[in-house]
Design an enzyme around this catalytic site. Structure first.
Site, mmCIF file in Angstrom:
data_model
loop_
_atom_site.group_PDB
_atom_site.id
_atom_site.type_symbol
_atom_site.label_atom_id
_atom_site.label_comp_id
_atom_site.label_asym_id
_atom_site.label_seq_id
_atom_site.Cartn_x
_atom_site.Cartn_y
_atom_site.Cartn_z
ATOM 1 N N ASP A 251 0.832 -1.168 0.043
ATOM 2 C CA ASP A 251 0.058 0.051 -0.114
ATOM 3 C C ASP A 251 0.793 1.353 -0.033
ATOM 4 O O ASP A 251 0.721 2.346 -0.914
ATOM 5 C CB ASP A 251 -0.759 0.142 1.240
ATOM 6 C CG ASP A 251 -1.722 1.163 1.346
ATOM 7 O OD1 ASP A 251 -2.302 1.681 0.222
ATOM 8 O OD2 ASP A 251 -2.482 1.613 2.499
ATOM 9 N N ASP A 255 1.950 4.469 -3.426
ATOM 10 C CA ASP A 255 1.772 5.663 -3.555
ATOM 11 C C ASP A 255 3.125 6.513 -4.082
ATOM 12 O O ASP A 255 3.063 7.177 -4.815
ATOM 13 C CB ASP A 255 1.191 6.213 -2.293
ATOM 14 C CG ASP A 255 -0.300 6.078 -2.097
ATOM 15 O OD1 ASP A 255 -0.570 5.118 -2.624
ATOM 16 O OD2 ASP A 255 -1.020 6.915 -1.286
HETATM 17 C C1 IPM Z 1 -5.799 1.453 -1.842
HETATM 18 C C2 IPM Z 1 -6.169 2.333 -0.715
HETATM 19 C C3 IPM Z 1 -6.990 1.381 0.276
HETATM 20 C C4 IPM Z 1 -5.777 0.704 1.112
HETATM 21 C C5 IPM Z 1 -8.033 2.144 1.192
HETATM 22 C C6 IPM Z 1 -9.202 2.503 0.221
HETATM 23 C C7 IPM Z 1 -8.803 0.895 1.993
HETATM 24 O O1 IPM Z 1 -5.408 3.246 -0.265
HETATM 25 O O2 IPM Z 1 -6.260 0.645 -2.374
HETATM 26 O O3 IPM Z 1 -4.441 1.550 -1.556
HETATM 27 O O4 IPM Z 1 -5.560 1.323 2.192
HETATM 28 O O5 IPM Z 1 -5.786 -0.443 0.894
HETATM 29 MN MN MN Z 2 -3.308 3.122 -0.736
#
Ligand code: IPM
Ligand code: MN
Length: 366
Positions: A251, A255
């Protein structure tokens, strides 16, 4: 091949409805009048929770489980929370992952021609790898079962199982086999990203990964600690081909990786289990820009292309794979021709981008 594929569509919150509608239009344009896809909309998310007290109604869950695929905009609004402080709007995504066992979260990271990167000296094609995020266990599997003791001590548990690690490792090697290798050297390579030097669960992740790797002698393997990986994704992104990691690490790295290729608007994902597939961009609901018509729809459009690919392969339906390839080509072409939203330092609105992608598809200009 099926005569009709049922697609459960959930718009969600913030920019969710805008990007989701864009992706549906693009899929329709790619498949034309004889499209075998049938879209049905269902409610879920933070807005729905505010209106009804339910973030993920049971009929929506049933429809998602029965559908051939699920397409989502984005979910969640800050401050719309459960009594334990976690966000209600995330129930949809998280429950689908755990209850439909969508164990493989496939997140392609690619720098397209025309898209600005904050990294210096990189050009289109220099960054092209997949983050394969384990999506059904890890730290996030503790969602809903953490404990708070006497308002003093909070605990969530990180879970890794042999079978869970094995299947995600296998998926990583299979993705590497299908790929063209890392941009820098063309080597098909799987990087196991963990924190094996500190925690037992990650050392286990690594050891099971190493066992699985023996079945794939044609693929290069290596290990990287997650903290170092955060740096490598900035200083040598061209080295990577497929990166496999535990849920939370995947996760976070997603990003960071997205930022190197234009931002969250350029981050598609495909969340796959043995039976179900769930498609949404990796970004959130961006309430600060919702309703302004400026959201970047490319991430959701590319996620919808992955949906067509997955359906096409699953059902041996070449029409869907061709439509996916066309959407990718047109998307690439639009980006290269400067059709950029404000997050990409352009001026195009969501509807201008969507219209342009659709027009090219309809006119067969791909
Ligand atoms: C992602 C998002 C999700 C996560 C949320 C929306 C639950 O940030 O898909 O990366 O944290 O996994
Ligand atoms: Mn995420």
């Amino acid at each position: 091949m099926k005569p009709v594929y049922e697609i459960a569509v959930v718009h969600g919150d913030g920019i969710g409805p805008e990007v989701c509608a864009a992706a549906v239009q693009v899929v329709k344009a790619a498949l034309g009048p004889g499209s075998p896809l049938h879209f049905s909309e269902y409610p879920a998310g933070a807005e729905h929770f505010l209106k009804t007290g339910q973030s993920f109604p049971e009929p929506t869950f049933q429809a998602c489980r029965e559908a051939d695929a699920i397409l989502h905009g984005a979910g969640g609004l800050p401050g719309v929370i459960h009594p334990d402080g976690t966000e209600a709007g995330l129930d949809f995504t998280l429950r689908l992952r755990f209850e439909l066992d969508l164990y493989a979260n496939i997140r392609p990271v690619r720098l397209f021609e025309g898209v600005p990167s904050p990294l210096s000296g990189v050009k289109a094609g220099d960054i092209d790898y997949i983050i394969l995020r384990e999506n059904s266990e890890g730290l996030y599997a503790a969602r809903g079962s953490g404990a708070l003791l006497r308002g003093e001590v909070a605990v969530d548990t990180l879970v890794q199982t042999r079978s869970g690690i094995e299947r995600i490792a296998r998926k990583a090697f299979e993705l590497a086999r299908q790929s063209g290798g890392a941009p820098r050297d063309g080597v098909r390579r799987v990087t196991c990203c963990d924190k094996a030097n500190v925690l037992r669960s990650y050392a286990f992740f690594r050891s099971v990964f190493d066992e699985v790797a023996k079945d794939y002698p044609d693929i290069a393997t290596e290990h990287a600690l997650v903290d170092a990986m955060a740096m490598y994704l900035v200083v040598k992104p061209g080295h990577f081909n497929v990166i496999v990691s535990e849920n939370m690490f995947g996760d976070i790295l997603s990003d960071l990786a997205a930022a190197t290729v234009g931002g969250m608007g350029m981050a598609p994902s495909a969340e796959i289990g043995a039976a179900n597939g769930f498609f949404q961009a990796a970004h959130g609901s961006a309430p600060d820009i919702a309703g302004k018509g400026i959201a970047n729809p490319y991430g959701t459009i590319l996620s919808a292309a992955s949906m067509l690919d997955w359906l096409g392969h699953k059902h041996g339906d070449e029409r869907l794979n061709q439509a996916a390839a066309r959407i990718r080509r047109v998307t690439e072409d639009c980006l290269a021709n400067g059709l950029l939203s404000t997050d990409l330092k352009g001026r195009a609105s969501t509807s201008e981008i969507t219209r342009s992608v659709c027009d090219r598809l309809t006119a067969g200009r791909d």
